[in-house]
Design an enzyme around this catalytic site. Structure first.
Site, PDB file in Angstrom:
ATOM      1  CG  LEU A  87      -2.168  -0.878   1.142  1.00  0.00           C
ATOM      2  CD1 LEU A  87      -2.787  -1.051   2.522  1.00  0.00           C
ATOM      3  CD2 LEU A  87      -3.190  -0.289   0.176  1.00  0.00           C
TER       4      LEU A  87
ATOM      5  CE1 TYR B  56      -2.529  -4.612  11.171  1.00  0.00           C
ATOM      6  CE2 TYR B  56      -4.740  -5.558  11.049  1.00  0.00           C
ATOM      7  CZ  TYR B  56      -3.727  -4.777  10.511  1.00  0.00           C
ATOM      8  OH  TYR B  56      -3.934  -4.140   9.300  1.00  0.00           O
TER       9      TYR B  56
ATOM     10  CE  LYS C 270      -3.117  -1.222  11.108  1.00  0.00           C
ATOM     11  NZ  LYS C 270      -2.314  -0.134  10.506  1.00  0.00           N
TER      12      LYS C 270
END
Length: 302
Positions: free
Chosen positions: A17, A170, A174
């Site tokens: 990305l 994670y 996030k």
């Protein structure tokens, strides 16, 4: 050329990305600082500036301007040096894209403290520190009377918004990035800075194994909905002058789909005007829950 002459920092820009974002910013006229440590998918291994320099080379082949940054953005010194690289090389900083990250997936009962700390460090601390130093720069510019029209785009995830089985570390990191985005948008608006977050879905080193198991590869000539390049137009728009006034929002991006995510909002409420007795609460909470929207399922839950 929606970002012509804007100076953009993209962390984790050597692959996936981040690389797609850096290239699209360059196509749209921006000058780009390509930050990447060049480590393995799980953050281990020796650092290498090779991936960052490769992306710089690609941008230069497009006729754009870019510089590589090998700095560790999860350290005070590294994040300060990253912001200084943009200012020293291109004279200013207009956009910060916090994208760097890696995975250490494990079910909660098997997750080690080191695996927790490593993911928190790169994702959450790796967002906070570059944001802190960029924010300091923009504050000083604003106080000096120089106009600031700056942007921060943070990278959250559907895992942070809805949860994901096997990704407790994670998902928590996030989710923390969403909270950081909301606070930063409120604190930095006075200096001419907007702060938003994206929750992208794309095929990268971090996700390729999952997509290989669950999705067939697109046929030749067919739209590849999981290509990371599909997310970058939204990121570039958020980094442009066109997005002025849009702040504190989270956008989900997947293929050709863009969705404005609704986070926690005040829902149905009852106020007794006095302290509750626990025995009173069963019918009260049953009614409140019946009048509220059911939560969306956690990714990977049966």
């Amino acid at each position: 050329m929606i970002c012509k002459d804007r100076v953009v920092v993209v962390t984790g820009a050597g692959r996936g990305l981040g690389r797609a974002h850096a290239l699209e910013f360059a196509r749209q006229g921006a000058r780009v600082v390509v930050n990447d440590l060049g480590v393995a998918r799980d953050g281990t291994g020796d650092a290498s500036d090779g991936p960052a320099h490769e992306v710089v080379k690609e941008i230069e082949q497009l006729g754009g301007q870019a510089v590589a940054s090998p700095h560790d953005i999860a350290t005070e010194e590294g994040s300060a040096a990253l912001v200084a690289t943009a200012i020293d090389t291109f004279g200013r900083l207009d956009v910060l894209v916090n994208n760097a990250g890696f995975l250490r997936d494990r079910m909660l009962i098997n997750l080690s403290e080191d695996e927790w700390d490593a993911v928190m460090r790169v994702h959450l601390k790796g967002h906070f520190l570059p944001l802190k130093h960029a924010g300091r720069y923009w504050r000083s510019e604003s106080k000096a009377g120089r106009p600031v029209d700056a942007r921060v785009i943070n990278t959250s995830s559907g895992a942070g918004l809805l949860g994901s089985v096997g990704q407790g570390n994670y998902s928590a990191a996030k989710a923390g990035i969403v909270g950081l985005t909301l606070v930063a948008s409120a604190e930095l608006c006075r200096y001419g800075v907007t702060v938003n977050a994206i929750a992208p879905a794309a095929r990268t080193r971090m996700t390729e194994e999952v997509f290989a198991q669950t999705m067939a590869a697109p046929a030749e000539g067919e739209f590849d909905a999981m290509a990371p390049e599909n997310v970058s137009p939204l990121v570039v728009w958020l980094g442009s002058a066109e997005s002025r006034g849009v702040t504190g929002r989270v956008f989900e991006a997947e293929g050709g789909k863009i969705c404005v995510m609704d986070a926690f909002r005040h829902g149905p409420a009852v106020d007794k005007g006095a302290r509750w007795d626990p025995a009173e609460l069963t019918p009260v909470l049953t009614d409140l829950l019946a009048r509220s929207a059911a939560p969306e399922p956690v990714y990977g839950a049966s």
